[in-house]
Design an enzyme around this catalytic site. Structure first.
Site, PDB file in Angstrom:
ATOM      1  N   TYR A   1       0.847  -1.193   0.000  1.00  0.00           N
ATOM      2  CA  TYR A   1       0.000   0.000   0.000  1.00  0.00           C
ATOM      3  C   TYR A   1       0.881   1.240   0.000  1.00  0.00           C
ATOM      4  CZ  TYR A   1      -3.647  -3.326   1.272  1.00  0.00           C
ATOM      5  OH  TYR A   1      -4.505  -4.388   1.289  1.00  0.00           O
TER       6      TYR A   1
ATOM      7  N   ASN B   1     -12.712  -1.274  -4.956  1.00  0.00           N
ATOM      8  CA  ASN B   1     -12.335  -1.494  -6.350  1.00  0.00           C
ATOM      9  C   ASN B   1     -13.542  -1.904  -7.206  1.00  0.00           C
ATOM     10  OD1 ASN B   1     -11.196  -2.265  -8.771  1.00  0.00           O
ATOM     11  ND2 ASN B   1      -9.828  -3.775  -7.907  1.00  0.00           N
TER      12      ASN B   1
ATOM     13  N   CYS C   1      -6.179  -5.770  -7.207  1.00  0.00           N
ATOM     14  CA  CYS C   1      -5.924  -5.306  -5.842  1.00  0.00           C
ATOM     15  C   CYS C   1      -5.420  -6.424  -4.928  1.00  0.00           C
ATOM     16  CB  CYS C   1      -7.160  -4.642  -5.264  1.00  0.00           C
ATOM     17  SG  CYS C   1      -8.645  -5.633  -5.286  1.00  0.00           S
ATOM     18  N   HIS C   2      -5.599  -7.674  -5.335  1.00  0.00           N
ATOM     19  CA  HIS C   2      -5.065  -8.784  -4.526  1.00  0.00           C
ATOM     20  C   HIS C   2      -3.538  -8.804  -4.518  1.00  0.00           C
ATOM     21  CE1 HIS C   2      -5.031 -10.465  -8.584  1.00  0.00           C
ATOM     22  NE2 HIS C   2      -4.086 -11.285  -8.155  1.00  0.00           N
TER      23      HIS C   2
ATOM     24  N   GLU D   1      -0.735 -17.197  -8.962  1.00  0.00           N
ATOM     25  CA  GLU D   1       0.072 -16.397  -9.879  1.00  0.00           C
ATOM     26  C   GLU D   1       1.556 -16.759  -9.762  1.00  0.00           C
ATOM     27  OE1 GLU D   1      -0.679 -12.204  -9.723  1.00  0.00           O
ATOM     28  OE2 GLU D   1      -2.803 -12.454 -10.173  1.00  0.00           O
TER      29      GLU D   1
END
Length: 107
Positions: A36, A59, A67-68, A94
């Site tokens: 952040y 979001n 945003c994850h 990912e």
């Protein structure tokens, strides 16, 4: 890589600062993480990390704005609308995909 374009997204209810948060977040490459605070610094508001978190919590484009991929500066997960477990699984998916198949550098 698909880039969010404010021309075709319905961003009428967003402030310019919120758009800058979403734009900076959209630039985080697949399989990578940012904090952040790093997003706040990227939008030239280094002390606005709470604003970044609040903005990402709302979001409206979760498919386009990942945003994850945003975590706390101390490397803990932080909050996520879908729950912490889902956020962890998305990050792990990912990372394992990048490790297994490799990813072309995103710019």
């Amino acid at each position: 890589m698909l880039r969010a374009s404010w021309e075709w997204l319905d961003a009428g209810g967003l402030t310019g600062l919120q758009k800058s948060v979403y734009s900076a977040t959209a630039k985080i490459p697949y399989g990578k993480l940012s904090s952040y605070k790093e997003i706040a610094e990227a939008i030239n508001r280094p002390n606005a990390y709470r604003f970044v978190g609040t903005t990402l919590a709302k979001n409206p484009f979760p498919i386009l704005i990942p945003c994850h991929r945003v975590i706390r500066s101390n490397n803990t997960i932080g909050l996520f609308a879908g729950g912490k477990n889902l956020k962890i699984k998305m990050i792990e998916l990912e990372r394992s995909t990048v490790k297994k198949f490799g990813i072309v550098k995103q710019e």
